[in-house]
Design a protein around this motif. Structure first.
Motif, short mmCIF file in Angstrom:
data_model
loop_
_atom_site.label_atom_id
_atom_site.label_comp_id
_atom_site.label_asym_id
_atom_site.label_seq_id
_atom_site.Cartn_x
_atom_site.Cartn_y
_atom_site.Cartn_z
N ARG A 18 0.85 -1.19 0.00
CA ARG A 18 0.00 0.00 0.00
C ARG A 18 0.88 1.24 0.00
O ARG A 18 1.83 1.34 0.78
N ARG A 19 0.59 2.15 -0.91
CA ARG A 19 1.35 3.41 -0.93
C ARG A 19 1.03 4.22 0.31
O ARG A 19 -0.05 4.11 0.87
N LYS A 20 1.97 5.06 0.68
CA LYS A 20 1.83 5.87 1.88
C LYS A 20 0.53 6.67 1.88
O LYS A 20 0.31 7.50 1.01
N LEU A 21 -0.33 6.38 2.83
CA LEU A 21 -1.59 7.08 3.05
C LEU A 21 -2.49 7.15 1.80
O LEU A 21 -3.28 8.06 1.66
N GLU A 22 -2.36 6.16 0.92
CA GLU A 22 -3.26 6.12 -0.23
C GLU A 22 -4.69 5.81 0.23
O GLU A 22 -5.65 6.34 -0.30
N THR A 23 -4.80 4.92 1.19
CA THR A 23 -6.08 4.66 1.85
C THR A 23 -5.88 4.90 3.34
O THR A 23 -4.77 4.76 3.85
N GLU B 50 -10.60 9.83 0.12
CA GLU B 50 -11.03 8.67 0.91
C GLU B 50 -12.54 8.57 0.93
O GLU B 50 -13.10 7.47 0.83
N PHE B 51 -13.23 9.68 1.05
CA PHE B 51 -14.69 9.68 1.01
C PHE B 51 -15.19 9.10 -0.32
O PHE B 51 -16.09 8.26 -0.33
N ASP B 52 -14.59 9.52 -1.42
CA ASP B 52 -14.97 9.00 -2.73
C ASP B 52 -14.71 7.50 -2.84
O ASP B 52 -15.51 6.75 -3.39
N ARG B 53 -13.57 7.05 -2.29
CA ARG B 53 -13.23 5.63 -2.32
C ARG B 53 -14.24 4.82 -1.52
O ARG B 53 -14.74 3.78 -1.98
N LEU B 54 -14.61 5.31 -0.35
CA LEU B 54 -15.60 4.62 0.48
C LEU B 54 -16.97 4.62 -0.17
O LEU B 54 -17.69 3.60 -0.14
N ARG B 55 -17.33 5.73 -0.78
CA ARG B 55 -18.63 5.81 -1.47
C ARG B 55 -18.69 4.79 -2.60
O ARG B 55 -19.71 4.15 -2.80
N GLN B 56 -17.58 4.61 -3.32
CA GLN B 56 -17.54 3.62 -4.41
C GLN B 56 -17.68 2.20 -3.87
O GLN B 56 -18.37 1.38 -4.46
N GLN B 57 -17.05 1.94 -2.73
CA GLN B 57 -17.19 0.61 -2.12
C GLN B 57 -18.64 0.35 -1.74
O GLN B 57 -19.16 -0.75 -1.97
N VAL B 58 -19.31 1.33 -1.17
CA VAL B 58 -20.71 1.18 -0.79
C VAL B 58 -21.56 0.97 -2.04
O VAL B 58 -22.46 0.11 -2.07
N SER B 59 -21.29 1.72 -3.09
CA SER B 59 -22.03 1.57 -4.35
C SER B 59 -21.86 0.17 -4.92
O SER B 59 -22.83 -0.47 -5.36
N ASP B 60 -20.61 -0.32 -4.92
CA ASP B 60 -20.36 -1.67 -5.42
C ASP B 60 -21.11 -2.71 -4.60
O ASP B 60 -21.71 -3.65 -5.14
N GLY B 61 -21.08 -2.55 -3.29
CA GLY B 61 -21.80 -3.47 -2.41
C GLY B 61 -23.30 -3.42 -2.63
O GLY B 61 -23.97 -4.46 -2.65
N ALA B 62 -23.84 -2.22 -2.83
CA ALA B 62 -25.28 -2.08 -3.08
C ALA B 62 -25.69 -2.79 -4.36
O ALA B 62 -26.74 -3.43 -4.41
N LYS B 63 -24.85 -2.71 -5.40
CA LYS B 63 -25.16 -3.41 -6.64
C LYS B 63 -25.24 -4.91 -6.42
O LYS B 63 -26.14 -5.58 -6.93
N GLN B 64 -24.31 -5.43 -5.65
CA GLN B 64 -24.28 -6.86 -5.39
C GLN B 64 -25.47 -7.28 -4.51
O GLN B 64 -26.06 -8.32 -4.75
N LEU B 65 -25.79 -6.47 -3.54
CA LEU B 65 -26.93 -6.80 -2.66
C LEU B 65 -28.22 -6.81 -3.47
O LEU B 65 -29.09 -7.64 -3.24
#
Length: 108
Positions: free
Chosen positions: A3-8, A87-102
């Motif tokens: 993981r790059r320094k503070l990328e996530t 980070e907010f955008d990254r988390l929002r994308q994760q939630v979006s991906d999860g919502a699609k799968q659900l």
């Protein structure tokens, strides 16, 4: 891949930066803010908090903006704000991906 320094950000890192988004705060106030915002779900101990503050200051994400009664207050820099937004955008994308799968029923 490393993981790059503070990328996530870890959850604690995210909430420390989020707490400084609207106003400067000292360490104890940051701990209170995070506790109140997350209703106790996220706890940041003093050792963790002060290590994060030192790291964020060193990386240029926050800056010392005052010392009152021995308490150091910090505010978010432009770099810190951009990191928080990324980070907010990254988390929002994760939630979006999860919502699609659900929706598909792939996750229960």
């Amino acid at each position: 891949m490393a993981r790059r320094k503070l990328e996530t950000l870890s959850e604690q890192m995210y909430y420390v930066l989020l707490s400084l988004h609207t106003e400067p705060m000292h360490g104890y106030r940051i701990m209170q803010y995070v506790n109140d915002l997350t209703q106790g779900r996220v706890v940041i101990g003093a050792g963790t908090l002060y290590a994060l503050l030192a790291r964020f200051e060193e990386e240029g994400y926050i800056r010392l903006c005052g010392i009152e009664e021995g308490r150091k207050s910090y505010d978010l820099t432009d770099v810190g704000q951009k990191t928080l937004e990324n980070e907010f955008d990254r988390l929002r994308q994760q939630v979006s991906d999860g919502a699609k799968q659900l929706k598909k029923g792939d996750m229960k």
